[in-house]
Design an enzyme around this catalytic site. Structure first.
Site, PDB file in Angstrom:
ATOM      1  N   GLY A  11      -9.523  82.010  32.361  1.00 22.83           N
ATOM      2  CA  GLY A  11      -8.737  83.252  32.361  1.00 22.83           C
ATOM      3  C   GLY A  11      -9.600  84.407  31.861  1.00 22.83           C
ATOM      4  N   LEU A  12      -9.051  85.596  31.979  1.00 23.35           N
ATOM      5  CA  LEU A  12      -9.780  86.797  31.569  1.00 23.35           C
ATOM      6  C   LEU A  12     -10.092  86.778  30.073  1.00 23.35           C
ATOM      7  CD1 LEU A  12      -7.589  89.522  33.362  1.00 23.35           C
ATOM      8  CD2 LEU A  12      -9.891  88.791  34.046  1.00 23.35           C
ATOM      9  N   SER A  13     -11.075  87.541  29.689  1.00 19.83           N
ATOM     10  CA  SER A  13     -11.358  87.727  28.264  1.00 19.83           C
ATOM     11  C   SER A  13     -10.103  88.333  27.609  1.00 19.83           C
ATOM     12  CB  SER A  13     -12.550  88.681  28.109  1.00 19.83           C
ATOM     13  OG  SER A  13     -12.774  88.956  26.753  1.00 19.83           O
ATOM     14  N   GLY A  14      -9.683  87.754  26.513  1.00 17.83           N
ATOM     15  CA  GLY A  14      -8.500  88.266  25.812  1.00 17.83           C
ATOM     16  C   GLY A  14      -7.188  87.702  26.338  1.00 17.83           C
ATOM     17  N   GLY A  16      -6.177  84.685  26.010  1.00 17.44           N
ATOM     18  CA  GLY A  16      -5.622  83.779  24.992  1.00 17.44           C
ATOM     19  C   GLY A  16      -6.206  82.375  25.028  1.00 17.44           C
ATOM     20  N   LYS A  17      -7.280  82.179  25.772  1.00 19.46           N
ATOM     21  CA  LYS A  17      -7.878  80.842  25.914  1.00 19.46           C
ATOM     22  C   LYS A  17      -8.210  80.202  24.561  1.00 19.46           C
ATOM     23  CE  LYS A  17     -11.301  82.430  28.420  1.00 19.46           C
ATOM     24  NZ  LYS A  17     -10.905  83.856  28.388  1.00 19.46           N
ATOM     25  N   SER A  85     -14.904  81.354  33.274  1.00 15.33           N
ATOM     26  CA  SER A  85     -15.158  80.647  34.544  1.00 15.33           C
ATOM     27  C   SER A  85     -14.423  81.289  35.716  1.00 15.33           C
ATOM     28  CB  SER A  85     -14.832  79.150  34.433  1.00 15.33           C
ATOM     29  OG  SER A  85     -13.614  78.890  33.777  1.00 15.33           O
TER      30      SER A  85
HETATM   31  P1  ADP Z   1      -9.872  84.615  25.038  1.00 12.00           P
HETATM   32  O1  ADP Z   1     -10.347  83.374  24.343  1.00 12.00           O
HETATM   33  O2  ADP Z   1      -9.155  84.330  26.328  1.00 12.00           O
HETATM   34  O3  ADP Z   1     -10.906  85.680  25.192  1.00 12.00           O
HETATM   35  P2  ADP Z   1      -8.480  85.123  22.547  1.00 12.00           P
HETATM   36  O4  ADP Z   1      -7.744  83.853  22.302  1.00 12.00           O
HETATM   37  O5  ADP Z   1      -9.762  85.352  21.831  1.00 12.00           O
HETATM   38  O6  ADP Z   1      -8.701  85.271  24.132  1.00 12.00           O
HETATM   39  O7  ADP Z   1      -7.525  86.361  22.264  1.00 12.00           O
HETATM   40  C1  ADP Z   1      -6.188  86.433  22.681  1.00 12.00           C
HETATM   41  C2  ADP Z   1      -5.407  87.412  21.794  1.00 12.00           C
HETATM   42  O8  ADP Z   1      -4.072  87.532  22.300  1.00 12.00           O
HETATM   43  C3  ADP Z   1      -5.305  86.933  20.361  1.00 12.00           C
HETATM   44  O9  ADP Z   1      -5.410  88.049  19.506  1.00 12.00           O
HETATM   45  C4  ADP Z   1      -3.867  86.337  20.305  1.00 12.00           C
HETATM   46  O10 ADP Z   1      -3.301  86.398  19.022  1.00 12.00           O
HETATM   47  C5  ADP Z   1      -3.118  87.257  21.277  1.00 12.00           C
HETATM   48  N1  ADP Z   1      -1.936  86.635  21.907  1.00 12.00           N
HETATM   49  C6  ADP Z   1      -0.711  87.174  21.997  1.00 12.00           C
HETATM   50  N2  ADP Z   1       0.159  86.359  22.613  1.00 12.00           N
HETATM   51  C7  ADP Z   1      -0.532  85.263  22.947  1.00 12.00           C
HETATM   52  C8  ADP Z   1      -0.169  84.047  23.601  1.00 12.00           C
HETATM   53  N3  ADP Z   1       1.064  83.800  24.059  1.00 12.00           N
HETATM   54  N4  ADP Z   1      -1.144  83.130  23.773  1.00 12.00           N
HETATM   55  C9  ADP Z   1      -2.405  83.365  23.340  1.00 12.00           C
HETATM   56  N5  ADP Z   1      -2.808  84.478  22.707  1.00 12.00           N
HETATM   57  C10 ADP Z   1      -1.869  85.438  22.496  1.00 12.00           C
END
Ligand code: ADP
Length: 176
Positions: A11-14, A16-17, A85
């Protein structure tokens, strides 16, 4: 009996991965499932330090990760891998090369990811300071048939974690 598997968060950056992957890992460790976690930043610091973000380098990055995942999962370790990815063809390659691939599409609209901007990267990408940034100046090819789709703009973190655990238990029949 344990079986190996690869939970592949894309998934996209941010989107929630990492957040969900960390929580899923916690839940599985509580149940004494052997887990190894592979995460974008850590892998790029060690295993694939020499690689950049062109399509060629991104593909090689994923190929090396898939190799490690394959070695571990065939020895009954559960792998939790979170990588943007963005390309369909390389995800398919991973699917075909590892045992028990479970693709998890962590789906949140670009606007939501950008508003979260956890690491300040979108701001930099918009300012042209980061080239080849997925969603801004590089494509993200959505998974067409993921085993699991998590809509993180609509479901809470805990709901998303439950969805993954439920899949492992009911569909994958992991002994949890
Ligand atoms: P990624 O790893 O995809 O780059 P991150 O996990 O680092 O993303 O960041 C996701 C952000 O979104 C975190 O600050 C998290 O607290 C917030 N968030 C809000 N709702 C959700 C959700 N349902 N699932 C995952 N993250 C969430």
């Amino acid at each position: 009996m344990n079986k190996g598997f690869v939970l592949w968060f894309t998934g996209l950056s941010g989107s929630g991965k990492s957040t969900i992957a960390d929580r899923v890992k916690e839940e599985l460790l509580k149940k004494n499932i052997p887990i190894e976690q592979l995460d974008g930043d850590e892998v790029r610091e060690h295993l694939t330090r020499d690689l950049g973000f062109s399509k060629e380098d991104r593909d090689e990055n994923i190929r090396r990760i898939a190799f490690v995942a394959k070695l571990l999962s065939r020895n009954k370790v559960g792998i939790i891998a979170s990588f943007i990815s963005p390309y369909e063809d390389i995800r398919k390659e991973v699917r075909d090369s590892v045992t028990n691939f479970i693709e998890i599409y962590v789906n949140a609209p670009l606007e939501v990811c950008e508003a979260r901007d956890v690491k300040g990267l979108y701001k930099k990408a918009r300012a042209g300071e980061i080239k080849n940034f997925t969603g801004i100046s590089d494509p993200y090819e959505e998974p067409k048939n993921p085993e699991i789709e998590l809509k993180t703009d609509k479901s809470s973190i805990e709901e998303c974690v439950k969805q993954v655990i439920h899949y492992l238990k009911e569909v994958y029949q992991l002994d949890l």
